[in-house]
Design an enzyme around this catalytic site. Sequence first.
Site, mmCIF file in Angstrom:
data_model
loop_
_atom_site.group_PDB
_atom_site.id
_atom_site.type_symbol
_atom_site.label_atom_id
_atom_site.label_comp_id
_atom_site.label_asym_id
_atom_site.label_seq_id
_atom_site.Cartn_x
_atom_site.Cartn_y
_atom_site.Cartn_z
ATOM 1 N N GLY A 77 0.815 -1.200 0.000
ATOM 2 C CA GLY A 77 0.000 0.000 0.000
ATOM 3 C C GLY A 77 0.852 1.255 0.000
ATOM 4 N N SER A 78 0.293 2.313 0.514
ATOM 5 C CA SER A 78 0.989 3.599 0.527
ATOM 6 C C SER A 78 2.089 3.609 1.577
ATOM 7 C CB SER A 78 0.002 4.725 0.824
ATOM 8 O OG SER A 78 -0.469 4.622 2.168
ATOM 9 N N GLY A 91 2.224 1.990 5.325
ATOM 10 C CA GLY A 91 3.321 1.109 5.681
ATOM 11 C C GLY A 91 4.048 1.542 6.935
ATOM 12 N N GLU A 99 5.739 -3.511 0.969
ATOM 13 C CA GLU A 99 5.904 -3.100 -0.425
ATOM 14 C C GLU A 99 5.044 -1.862 -0.600
ATOM 15 O OE1 GLU A 99 5.825 -1.970 -3.742
ATOM 16 O OE2 GLU A 99 4.214 -3.420 -4.067
#
Length: 508
Positions: free
Chosen positions: A239-240, A244, A261
Amino acid sequence: MEEILKSLGITGKQSGVSTGKHWLPGGGAEITSVSPVDGKAIATIRGASREDYDAVVVTAHEAFKTWRQWPAPRRGEIVRQIGEALRKHKHDLGRLVSYEMGKSLQEGFGEVQEMIDICDFAVGLSRQLHGLTMHSERPGHRMYEQWHPLGITGIISAFNFPVAVWSWNSMLAWVCGNVCIWKPSEKTPVTALVCQRIVETVFAANEVPEGVCNLVVGGRETGEWLAADPRVPLISATGSTRMGKEVAATVGARLGKSILELGGNNAIIISEHADLDMALIGAVFGAVGTAGQRCTSTRRLIIHEKVYDAFIARLVKAYSQLRIGNPLDENNHVGPLIDKDAVNAYLKSIAQISAQGGKFLVEGGVLEGPGYETGCYVRPCIAEVQNHFAIVQHETFAPILYVMKYQTLKEGIAFQNDVPQGLSSAIMTLNLREAEEFLSAAGSDCGIANVNIGTSGAEIGGAFGGEKETGGGRESGSDAWKAYMRRQTNTINYSTKLPLAQGIKFDL
């Protein structure tokens, strides 16, 4: 699409909570999946309540005790059968991915193919979960290391790849002996339900324990339960960067493990020695594929001043030929953004580009008229900028491409690296020295660095992930499997004495 949904078992209101054998009622908030393609509701999903979530975790924990003892090749055989089931459903599932997320039909099929490919990879991996042997300094001793499964793998996936990234994690986690709990994006829950049912059919035919494959549909709160749960030793989150950082802090506070990621701000350096035909294809697909909503989407083109004007002319012409519309029509290149929030972020970024001094070479905007009634279709745009602009340093999940000039390769690499994110990068050049410099320790600082291909997309065989604010985790190929396991060092004394290490004496 109604026939496809029916063939995949999706009709009306659905539970979004499963233990791999039983579907719980779903006592949480209801989530209605609406297609950005035509604005129609696909299905309404009953999300997980806290009680549902706890029941799933308990079931998963018990299943792990049995599943971890299945031989890895036997677990691999189950994954092989999942791959076969996905091949059977590739057409329908690919169309559903395209319809629910909005990516082109070919990209929808490609995403399902990624799932099939990772199944193939994981099957081979199931016979290669190897350790090392080491020589001991003590006579009559042997040392070696082995790898054991961690337990529950929590998977938090994003809307842009609603099924592929889940499969990257789950297939590897399963052959490693872990069990999985999947929290899909609340923007694309229907594809998750379909995948869960496909896997459940395979598991039932092979008497896999209930709780190896689990699904918990829900919003942000559901992801927070996973991240904070000490019963879940590993969290893989996509995600963003903002999301994260929150996941990393929560998981780290309990000394758990995480695979992150996150955001990308990917650049292609186009050298004066580039094949401009190849560069054009890589740049355009990288920038507009999935409507710019890939973590590996090309956000920046760093173009040598000697070829800048010629390449920009070709780029602008290519953009004028893009066909924007229903992604299920294979004649179209670009589909919609995921929702109105994404459109608003796109428009806000366009305003910031102008305010910060950028010059638009291809104007953006929201498309209106027949076929664009959802308000989610936008024009891919190109802006001439400086790399230090605040908006250029930011990742916008939309088809906005920034272009800039460079004079020397050292300067071009510096521009490439001078952003907070570090996922994917590329150089287009036929000069061997330039290619090697770009790939050297003084070159790209990204987790992925390509020569003469674009930034977008990745093959299963390589480990996928990035550095800096991209998170530093790795998924998919190479030795990424080690993140799903715990390392154990073993020493065996087969002598008749007990010598101590480092020559220490301890006589009784």
